[in-house]
Enzyme design. Structure first.
Site, PDB file in Angstrom:
ATOM      1  N   ALA A  35       0.828  -1.211   0.000  1.00 22.71           N
ATOM      2  CA  ALA A  35       0.000   0.000   0.000  1.00 22.71           C
ATOM      3  C   ALA A  35       0.862   1.261   0.000  1.00 22.71           C
ATOM      4  O   ALA A  35       0.364   2.366   0.146  1.00 22.71           O
ATOM      5  CB  ALA A  35      -0.925  -0.009   1.214  1.00 22.71           C
ATOM      6  N   GLY A  37       4.245   3.805  -1.531  1.00 25.16           N
ATOM      7  CA  GLY A  37       4.500   4.570  -2.756  1.00 25.16           C
ATOM      8  C   GLY A  37       4.897   3.688  -3.927  1.00 25.16           C
ATOM      9  O   GLY A  37       4.412   3.873  -5.054  1.00 25.16           O
ATOM     10  N   ASP A 184      18.245   0.504 -12.350  1.00 21.32           N
ATOM     11  CA  ASP A 184      19.513   1.014 -12.903  1.00 21.32           C
ATOM     12  C   ASP A 184      19.608   0.684 -14.394  1.00 21.32           C
ATOM     13  O   ASP A 184      20.097   1.481 -15.194  1.00 21.32           O
ATOM     14  CB  ASP A 184      20.701   0.405 -12.141  1.00 21.32           C
ATOM     15  CG  ASP A 184      20.630   0.720 -10.654  1.00 21.32           C
ATOM     16  OD1 ASP A 184      20.257   1.856 -10.312  1.00 21.32           O
ATOM     17  OD2 ASP A 184      20.914  -0.174  -9.836  1.00 21.32           O
ATOM     18  N   HIS A 210      23.838  -1.582  -6.067  1.00 21.98           N
ATOM     19  CA  HIS A 210      22.721  -0.673  -6.305  1.00 21.98           C
ATOM     20  C   HIS A 210      22.842   0.574  -5.439  1.00 21.98           C
ATOM     21  O   HIS A 210      21.913   0.930  -4.722  1.00 21.98           O
ATOM     22  CB  HIS A 210      21.401  -1.409  -6.036  1.00 21.98           C
ATOM     23  CG  HIS A 210      20.205  -0.509  -6.136  1.00 21.98           C
ATOM     24  ND1 HIS A 210      19.808   0.073  -7.312  1.00 21.98           N
ATOM     25  CD2 HIS A 210      19.334  -0.068  -5.197  1.00 21.98           C
ATOM     26  CE1 HIS A 210      18.751   0.822  -7.092  1.00 21.98           C
ATOM     27  NE2 HIS A 210      18.442   0.767  -5.818  1.00 21.98           N
TER      28      HIS A 210
HETATM   29  P1  NAI Z   1       6.707   4.101   1.372  1.00 24.52           P
HETATM   30  O1  NAI Z   1       6.951   4.604   2.749  1.00 24.52           O
HETATM   31  O2  NAI Z   1       5.823   4.892   0.478  1.00 24.52           O
HETATM   32  O3  NAI Z   1       6.126   2.625   1.423  1.00 24.52           O
HETATM   33  C1  NAI Z   1       6.664   1.647   2.247  1.00 24.52           C
HETATM   34  C2  NAI Z   1       5.517   0.788   2.725  1.00 24.52           C
HETATM   35  O4  NAI Z   1       6.080  -0.248   3.516  1.00 24.52           O
HETATM   36  C3  NAI Z   1       4.510   1.555   3.594  1.00 24.52           C
HETATM   37  O5  NAI Z   1       3.216   1.366   3.100  1.00 24.52           O
HETATM   38  C4  NAI Z   1       4.702   0.940   4.975  1.00 24.52           C
HETATM   39  O6  NAI Z   1       3.508   0.891   5.723  1.00 24.52           O
HETATM   40  C5  NAI Z   1       5.189  -0.458   4.590  1.00 24.52           C
HETATM   41  N1  NAI Z   1       5.891  -1.137   5.689  1.00 24.52           N
HETATM   42  C6  NAI Z   1       6.779  -0.665   6.575  1.00 24.52           C
HETATM   43  N2  NAI Z   1       7.137  -1.613   7.433  1.00 24.52           N
HETATM   44  C7  NAI Z   1       6.467  -2.734   7.077  1.00 24.52           C
HETATM   45  C8  NAI Z   1       6.410  -4.052   7.585  1.00 24.52           C
HETATM   46  N3  NAI Z   1       7.118  -4.415   8.668  1.00 24.52           N
HETATM   47  N4  NAI Z   1       5.607  -4.943   6.972  1.00 24.52           N
HETATM   48  C9  NAI Z   1       4.869  -4.583   5.892  1.00 24.52           C
HETATM   49  N5  NAI Z   1       4.875  -3.351   5.374  1.00 24.52           N
HETATM   50  C10 NAI Z   1       5.657  -2.438   5.967  1.00 24.52           C
HETATM   51  O7  NAI Z   1       8.156   3.883   0.704  1.00 24.52           O
HETATM   52  P2  NAI Z   1       8.508   3.580  -0.840  1.00 24.52           P
HETATM   53  O8  NAI Z   1       8.815   4.857  -1.518  1.00 24.52           O
HETATM   54  O9  NAI Z   1       7.480   2.684  -1.401  1.00 24.52           O
HETATM   55  O10 NAI Z   1       9.917   2.811  -0.678  1.00 24.52           O
HETATM   56  C11 NAI Z   1       9.984   1.524  -0.113  1.00 24.52           C
HETATM   57  C12 NAI Z   1      11.425   1.004  -0.072  1.00 24.52           C
HETATM   58  O11 NAI Z   1      11.948   0.841  -1.385  1.00 24.52           O
HETATM   59  C13 NAI Z   1      12.408   1.945   0.619  1.00 24.52           C
HETATM   60  O12 NAI Z   1      13.265   1.188   1.435  1.00 24.52           O
HETATM   61  C14 NAI Z   1      13.168   2.578  -0.517  1.00 24.52           C
HETATM   62  O13 NAI Z   1      14.458   3.021  -0.116  1.00 24.52           O
HETATM   63  C15 NAI Z   1      13.254   1.426  -1.478  1.00 24.52           C
HETATM   64  N6  NAI Z   1      13.563   1.791  -2.871  1.00 24.52           N
HETATM   65  C16 NAI Z   1      14.287   0.917  -3.629  1.00 24.52           C
HETATM   66  C17 NAI Z   1      14.619   1.178  -4.921  1.00 24.52           C
HETATM   67  C18 NAI Z   1      15.398   0.174  -5.723  1.00 24.52           C
HETATM   68  O14 NAI Z   1      15.800   0.498  -6.855  1.00 24.52           O
HETATM   69  N7  NAI Z   1      15.620  -1.042  -5.261  1.00 24.52           N
HETATM   70  C19 NAI Z   1      14.217   2.441  -5.555  1.00 24.52           C
HETATM   71  C20 NAI Z   1      13.425   3.276  -4.723  1.00 24.52           C
HETATM   72  C21 NAI Z   1      13.137   2.958  -3.418  1.00 24.52           C
END
Ligand code: NAI
Length: 347
Positions: A35, A37, A184, A210
Site C-alpha cells: 500500500a 508509494g 539502474d 545498487h
Molecule cells: P513508502 O513509505 O511509500 O512505502 C513503504 C511501505 O512499507 C509503507 O506502506 C509501509 O507501511 C510499509 N511497511 C513498513 N514496514 C512494514 C512491515 N514491517 N511490513 C509490511 N509493510 C511495511 O516507501 P517507498 O517509496 O514505497 O519505498 C519503499 C522502499 O523501497 C524503501 O526502502 C526505498 O528506499 C526502497 N527503494 C528501492 C529502490 C530500488 O531500486 N531497489 C528504488 C526506490 C526505493
C-alpha cells in the site's frame, strides 16, 4: 490461362486460423509494503500480468491507505488476478500473521521499508529496513520457502546479503533471494538516447551493486550504447549512479523513486514468472555470486522454471569499465560486510 487465385480462408467460410493459445502461468504473488508509494503501482502492474492468478497486498495498519482498499480497487480490473489484502498491526510479527497470505506464493516482492530523505544515504536506512525485511523473510522461509523473493527495500547492497545468509542458515537456497537493481538498467537504457532506437530496444547490463559508485553500467555491451563517444561515457555513467538521488531531491523530502521503481520491479517480477512458466528471461539482479571475488554482485541471471537457472559471465569490459570495476569492488565489499555482520548478529 488466368493464374489461379488463392481463396482466402474467409472466402472459404473458415474464419481466421485459430492461434495456438499461449500457455500462461497460474502464479500467486505477494507484494509486502503493497500500500506504499512503490507498492501500489507495483501491485497494479503485477495484477495486469496474465501469469498472475492471485495477488496478495500486504501492509501495516498505518499505511497510507489500507491494504484491503488497494486490493478491492485492483480487484475490479478486467484481468485474471484475484486480489486480496492483508493488514498487520505495527509491532506484530509477520510469521504470526501471514500464513494464509504467503502459503503457496511463487514470488514475493518486498518494497516494505523506509524510503530515503534528502541528505540520507541508502546506508542510513540499513538497521531499520533490515529488521523489517528480516521479519518478512522469516515468514517466507516458513510459509513459501520455494518462492523467489525480490528485495526492493534499501540498502539493497547490504539487505540482500543479510537476508540470503539468514536463508542459508535455515538450510534454504540463498539464490531464491534477489535484490532488484532493474531500475539502474531501465535508467541506463533511457539515458543512452540513441535514435532511431527506442529506449526499450537498448539493453545496457548494469552490474556491481545498487548504490552510488557500485552501480556500473556496461555501455560497451549494447550495440547502440557502444557507439557513444568515449569521452561522454563518464558523465553518462555518473547520471545513472546519481539518478536515484535526483528523484529524492526533486521530490523534496516527500519520498524517493516510486513509479519508475514500480515499473522496474514489475519488469523483474514478470521475468521471474515468465521463467517459472517456461519462457526463460535474462535480467540483471543482485544476488549471491561467484563471477568476481565478491560473494554478492549484480550480475546477468537467467530466470527459468526453478528461479535462477543460470548466471552468465561478466562478458568483455573495456578499459574504462575495467577500472570502474575495481572502484565498485572496494565500495561494495564494505557494504556486503555490513550485511554479513547483521546476519551473524541477528540469526
Ligand atoms: P513508502 O513509505 O511509500 O512505502 C513503504 C511501505 O512499507 C509503507 O506502506 C509501509 O507501511 C510499509 N511497511 C513498513 N514496514 C512494514 C512491515 N514491517 N511490513 C509490511 N509493510 C511495511 O516507501 P517507498 O517509496 O514505497 O519505498 C519503499 C522502499 O523501497 C524503501 O526502502 C526505498 O528506499 C526502497 N527503494 C528501492 C529502490 C530500488 O531500486 N531497489 C528504488 C526506490 C526505493
Amino acid at each position: 490461362p488466368r493464374p489461379r487465385r488463392r481463396r482466402s480462408r474467409r472466402a472459404k467460410g473458415k474464419g481466421p486460423r485459430a492461434k495456438e493459445p499461449r500457455k500462461t502461468g497460474e502464479f500467486k504473488v505477494c507484494v509486502c509494503g503493497g500500500a506504499g508509494g512503490i507498492g501500489q503501482p507495483l501491485c497494479l502492474l503485477m495484477a495486469m500480468d496474465p501469469n498472475v492468478k492471485e495477488l496478495c497486498v500486504f501492509d501495516l495498519n498505518v499505511a497510507m491507505v489500507p491494504a484491503q482498499g488497494v486490493a478491492t480497487d485492483l480487484g475490479h480490473l478486467e484481468k485474471k488476478a484475484a486480489v486480496k489484502g492483508y493488514v498487520m498491526e505495527v509491532g506484530q510479527k509477520p510469521v504470526d500473521n501471514l500464513e494464509e497470505c504467503l502459503t503457496g506464493c511463487h514470488l514475493v516482492l518486498i518494497p516494505a521499508g523506509m524510503p530515503r530523505k534528502p541528505g540520507q544515504t541508502r546506508d542510513d536506512l540499513f538497521k531499520i529496513n533490515a529488521d523489517i525485511a528480516k521479519g518478512i523473510v522469516e515468514a517466507c522461509a516458513k510459509y513459501c520457502p520455494d518462492a523467489m523473493l525480490g528485495m526492493i527495500v534499501n540498502p539493497v547492497n547490504s539487505v540482500v546479503p543479510a537476508m540470503a545468509e539468514l536463508y542459508k542458515k535455515k538450510g534454504l537456497d540463498p539464490m531464491k533471494i534477489v535484490g532488484i537493481t532493474t531500475l539502474d538498467v531501465v535508467r541506463a537504457n533511457k539515458f543512452v538516447v540513441r535514435l532511431p532506437a527506442p529506449p526499450d530496444r537498448v539493453n545496457v547490463p548494469v552490474i556491481g551493486g545498487h548504490a552510488g559508485t557500485t552501480i556500473l553500467p556496461l555501455f560497451s555491451q549494447d550495440k547502440h550504447a557502444k557507439t557513444i563517444d568515449a569521452e561522454k561515457i563518464p558523465d553518462l555513467d555518473k547520471h545513472v549512479q546519481d539518478a536515484g538521488t535526483d528523484v529524492v531531491n526533486a521530490k523534496n523530502g516527500k519520498g524517493s523513486a516510486t513509479l519508475s521503481m514500480a515499473y522496474a520491479g514489475a519488469r523483474l517480477g514478470k521475468s521471474v514468472l515468465a521463467g517459472l512458466a517456461g519462457q526463460r528471461r535474462t535480467e540483471c539482479a543482485y544476488c549471491k555470486s561467484e563471477i568476481t571475488d565478491l560473494p554478492y554482485f549484480a550480475q546477468k541471471v537467467v530466470f527459468g522454471k526453478e528461479g535462477i537457472s543460470k548466471v552468465l559471465p561478466l562478458g568483455e569490459l573495456n578499459e574504462y569499465e575495467t577500472k570502474r570495476l575495481e572502484e565498485v569492488k572496494v565500495q561494495l565489499k564494505g557494504e556486503i560486510e555490513s550485511g554479513l555482520k547483521y546476519a551473524e548478529e541477528n540469526s
